[in-house]
Every structure is written in C-alpha cells, then in structure tokens.
Motif scaffolding. Sequence first.
Motif, PDB file in Angstrom:
ATOM      1  N   LEU A 211       0.819  -1.211   0.000  1.00 45.17           N
ATOM      2  CA  LEU A 211       0.000   0.000   0.000  1.00 45.17           C
ATOM      3  C   LEU A 211       0.853   1.262   0.000  1.00 45.17           C
ATOM      4  CD1 LEU A 211      -2.639  -1.200   2.619  1.00 45.17           C
ATOM      5  CD2 LEU A 211      -2.817  -1.260   0.121  1.00 45.17           C
ATOM      6  N   ASN A 212       2.163   1.074  -0.036  1.00 45.36           N
ATOM      7  CA  ASN A 212       3.061   2.224   0.005  1.00 45.36           C
ATOM      8  C   ASN A 212       2.844   3.206  -1.146  1.00 45.36           C
ATOM      9  OD1 ASN A 212       5.431   3.625   1.186  1.00 45.36           O
ATOM     10  ND2 ASN A 212       6.405   3.037  -0.735  1.00 45.36           N
ATOM     11  N   PRO A 213       2.598   2.737  -2.393  1.00 47.35           N
ATOM     12  CA  PRO A 213       2.351   3.709  -3.471  1.00 47.35           C
ATOM     13  C   PRO A 213       1.163   4.624  -3.194  1.00 47.35           C
ATOM     14  CG  PRO A 213       2.856   1.562  -4.391  1.00 47.35           C
ATOM     15  CD  PRO A 213       2.690   1.360  -2.914  1.00 47.35           C
ATOM     16  N   LEU A 214       0.102   4.084  -2.593  1.00 46.26           N
ATOM     17  CA  LEU A 214      -1.049   4.924  -2.254  1.00 46.26           C
ATOM     18  C   LEU A 214      -0.680   5.929  -1.171  1.00 46.26           C
ATOM     19  CD1 LEU A 214      -3.972   2.318  -2.189  1.00 46.26           C
ATOM     20  CD2 LEU A 214      -3.496   4.019  -3.955  1.00 46.26           C
ATOM     21  N   GLU A 215       0.125   5.500  -0.213  1.00 49.76           N
ATOM     22  CA  GLU A 215       0.544   6.405   0.864  1.00 49.76           C
ATOM     23  C   GLU A 215       1.412   7.528   0.319  1.00 49.76           C
ATOM     24  OE1 GLU A 215       0.530   2.956   4.353  1.00 49.76           O
ATOM     25  OE2 GLU A 215       2.386   3.478   3.295  1.00 49.76           O
ATOM     26  N   TRP A 287      -5.138 -10.888  -3.125  1.00 51.61           N
ATOM     27  CA  TRP A 287      -3.891 -10.141  -3.320  1.00 51.61           C
ATOM     28  C   TRP A 287      -3.937  -9.367  -4.643  1.00 51.61           C
ATOM     29  CZ3 TRP A 287       0.209 -10.327  -6.848  1.00 51.61           C
ATOM     30  CH2 TRP A 287       1.420  -9.777  -6.428  1.00 51.61           C
ATOM     31  N   GLY A 288      -4.373 -10.037  -5.703  1.00 53.51           N
ATOM     32  CA  GLY A 288      -4.476  -9.382  -6.999  1.00 53.51           C
ATOM     33  C   GLY A 288      -5.518  -8.277  -7.004  1.00 53.51           C
ATOM     34  N   LEU A 289      -6.605  -8.486  -6.270  1.00 53.44           N
ATOM     35  CA  LEU A 289      -7.670  -7.487  -6.187  1.00 53.44           C
ATOM     36  C   LEU A 289      -7.151  -6.183  -5.592  1.00 53.44           C
ATOM     37  CD1 LEU A 289     -10.893  -7.147  -6.399  1.00 53.44           C
ATOM     38  CD2 LEU A 289     -10.841  -7.561  -3.943  1.00 53.44           C
ATOM     39  N   VAL A 290      -6.378  -6.284  -4.512  1.00 48.95           N
ATOM     40  CA  VAL A 290      -5.831  -5.081  -3.879  1.00 48.95           C
ATOM     41  C   VAL A 290      -4.854  -4.383  -4.822  1.00 48.95           C
ATOM     42  CG1 VAL A 290      -4.435  -4.221  -1.956  1.00 48.95           C
ATOM     43  CG2 VAL A 290      -6.171  -5.980  -1.554  1.00 48.95           C
ATOM     44  N   ASN A 291      -4.016  -5.154  -5.508  1.00 51.96           N
ATOM     45  CA  ASN A 291      -3.090  -4.559  -6.474  1.00 51.96           C
ATOM     46  C   ASN A 291      -3.842  -3.829  -7.583  1.00 51.96           C
ATOM     47  OD1 ASN A 291      -0.837  -5.425  -5.155  1.00 51.96           O
ATOM     48  ND2 ASN A 291      -0.304  -7.031  -6.609  1.00 51.96           N
ATOM     49  N   LEU A 292      -4.910  -4.435  -8.057  1.00 48.32           N
ATOM     50  CA  LEU A 292      -5.683  -3.833  -9.139  1.00 48.32           C
ATOM     51  C   LEU A 292      -6.321  -2.521  -8.698  1.00 48.32           C
ATOM     52  CD1 LEU A 292      -7.042  -3.825 -11.913  1.00 48.32           C
ATOM     53  CD2 LEU A 292      -8.848  -5.264 -10.942  1.00 48.32           C
ATOM     54  N   VAL A 293      -6.987  -2.524  -7.561  1.00 45.55           N
ATOM     55  CA  VAL A 293      -7.650  -1.307  -7.084  1.00 45.55           C
ATOM     56  C   VAL A 293      -6.627  -0.216  -6.808  1.00 45.55           C
ATOM     57  CG1 VAL A 293      -8.991  -0.320  -5.193  1.00 45.55           C
ATOM     58  CG2 VAL A 293      -9.675  -2.499  -6.204  1.00 45.55           C
ATOM     59  N   SER A 294      -5.492  -0.599  -6.238  1.00 42.79           N
ATOM     60  CA  SER A 294      -4.434   0.377  -5.990  1.00 42.79           C
ATOM     61  C   SER A 294      -3.986   1.020  -7.294  1.00 42.79           C
ATOM     62  CB  SER A 294      -3.251  -0.309  -5.303  1.00 42.79           C
ATOM     63  OG  SER A 294      -2.181   0.594  -5.122  1.00 42.79           O
ATOM     64  N   ARG A 295      -3.772   0.191  -8.311  1.00 42.39           N
ATOM     65  CA  ARG A 295      -3.334   0.725  -9.601  1.00 42.39           C
ATOM     66  C   ARG A 295      -4.394   1.632 -10.224  1.00 42.39           C
ATOM     67  NH1 ARG A 295      -4.529  -1.995 -14.838  1.00 42.39           N
ATOM     68  NH2 ARG A 295      -3.836  -3.945 -13.914  1.00 42.39           N
ATOM     69  N   LEU A 296      -5.661   1.236 -10.139  1.00 40.28           N
ATOM     70  CA  LEU A 296      -6.719   2.046 -10.729  1.00 40.28           C
ATOM     71  C   LEU A 296      -6.869   3.384 -10.016  1.00 40.28           C
ATOM     72  CD1 LEU A 296      -9.460  -0.657 -11.444  1.00 40.28           C
ATOM     73  CD2 LEU A 296      -7.881   0.418 -13.065  1.00 40.28           C
ATOM     74  N   MET A 297      -6.574   3.410  -8.720  1.00 44.13           N
ATOM     75  CA  MET A 297      -6.623   4.682  -8.002  1.00 44.13           C
ATOM     76  C   MET A 297      -5.441   5.574  -8.367  1.00 44.13           C
ATOM     77  SD  MET A 297      -8.069   3.828  -4.174  1.00 44.13           S
ATOM     78  CE  MET A 297      -8.217   5.595  -3.822  1.00 44.13           C
ATOM     79  N   LEU A 298      -4.332   4.964  -8.718  1.00 42.39           N
ATOM     80  CA  LEU A 298      -3.123   5.731  -9.015  1.00 42.39           C
ATOM     81  C   LEU A 298      -3.058   6.224 -10.450  1.00 42.39           C
ATOM     82  CD1 LEU A 298      -0.523   3.494  -7.157  1.00 42.39           C
ATOM     83  CD2 LEU A 298      -1.141   5.830  -6.541  1.00 42.39           C
TER      84      LEU A 298
END
Length: 309
Positions: A211-215, A287-298
């Motif tokens: 979650l560091n990229p979101l932070e 795990w993939g779901l969290v990566n995907l949502v993180s990427r879509l937010m970024l």
Amino acid sequence: MATGACGISCDACRLQLLGMCSSCGSGRSEEAKNKTAAQLRLFGAACPVLVCAIEKRIAYCMRDCESFPCDKFRTGPYPFSEGFLSMQERRRREGSNRSPSGDLVKVSPRYWEDLARKDPKIICSDADVTLHPQSGILMPFLNEWFLVDAAGKSLYRECRGSWIRIEDQLIVLLSILYLLGANPRGLSNRPVSVKQLKCSHFFRGPHELNLNPLEMRFGEDLEGFKRAAEGLGGTPLPMADAAYMLKVFPKVPLYVLLWEQDEEFEARVSVLFDQSVEAHFAADAIWGLVNLVSRLMLTSVPLGSGTSH
C-alpha cells in the motif's frame, strides 16, 4: 538534493547545468509558485510543466500524475528522452499485472472453458449478475458494466453504447475467478482486516499487501484521494481522515482508508474486506484485487483496447 516537479533531480539534470532550467521544487511548494511568478515577470510565460503541476496540486509529475507522460514533455526541452517516455507508457500499461510469483498474469484457456460449462443461471444467482438479453453475462465492476462472453473467451466494457474488449489480463482473470468462485453466501457487511482472514498467513513476506504507493501519492493530498475513489464509484465512509467503499464485484467490496501525513505521523493507508470475501476469492485473488484497485486509483490506464463488439 532538490527534485523538480518534472521528477528529475535538479543536481543531476543537464538542463540546469546549461542554465536552461533552475530548481523549482515540487508542484505543491512555495518555491514552484515563486518560480512561475518570476518567469511570467521576466519572460512573459512560465514553464508549462510546472504550471500544470501547480494547477493540479501534484508534487511530481512522474510519480503523481495520471497523465504522465503527456505532450508537455514531448514538445519542450525537457530532460526525458522519447525512449524513456515510451518505456514509461509501456510499463504503466502493464501496471500491476503480475501474479504473487512475479510473473506476468496470463489467463489460462481452462478458466474460460470452465466458465462456459457452468450453468449461466447458477452463475447469475451465486454471483449476483444477470444474463445479457442476447448472449453472455452482464456484471457490474466498480462504476462500469462488463459483458462476459465465455464462448468467445472475451471480456468487454460498456462505452457510449458499444462494447470495448478489455485486454488487461488481471481484470479479465479476476472477473472470471469471481464468476467461477462466487457462492450463494451474501455480504456480512462486517469489514475485517487482512489479519482477520483465515488465509492471513498468505499475506506475509513477498505477498504482503503493498500500500506504500497509495501512501506516497495521497499522503499529503486528501482531495486527490477522494477524487480517485469517487472516480471509481466509491461511497464515502465516516472512517479515518477519508475512507471509501469500492464495490469491485457485486459480492466483493473493498474498503480503502487514508490517514493523512502530519507533523507527528507518516501517512497510512489500510484496506478492509467484507468478512465473506474468502467465500468468493482465494488468497492469491484477494492479493491481486488489492493490487488492481491500488493501480486504478493511481492511474487512469484504459481498460479497453479499442476493439468493439
């Protein structure tokens, strides 16, 4: 060592050495505002990259901007080569499409075959989706609609009355896994952390949720976090400094919480799941779901390839 809004270390940039550019600080700094004011006063125009970063309240284009690399970096004497910009575009398109083992995600034809064999009525009942009037399955995804064509081994998104094929393999894989794995169990409406999941042991070491990229991106940009979450159809919640519930799939919501950075504490992002998530997804899919949502937010990486259906 100062870093400009463009994302380059000023001390390592030849444009500063040649006197073509001076340090400006981040796009959110007073130094940036002072530099544009001086440029307007002396030259009648300011650096378009810096002006854009200030207007968007973006610290560093290369790290924070959804549109990087944009045309502003290709039309001026800026410190990135065409090869570097093309590499950034390519790797951003790839995004987080990697499995827990680090390999690029590939959708096995077997998954499509399993989906084609499964009774569509059972799929619709278990996954809370509907049959398309002509063919396939209609499924909501965040704030969009997907059309799942198992026979044609394709996933489409609705765009202005047309169906555009999705090439993002992580989205395709998670969509198929959801339809194959969803069961009659409904939402518990009880958010839980990853540590409270039965499969919590999976999320350690190399599989720890990143979650560091979101932070880094939103730690000092609460409004940007809100825009990103609302852009995905998120529902605001009275938690943390800002929090949203994102309905990724009908029975798989994801809760994203942000605590802003302040003088005492670093920024922190946390994700929560509905207690029922393990009834529909295995640990690697979570795990993939969290990566995907993180990427879509970024980033605003397009889901479609441009091929209509």
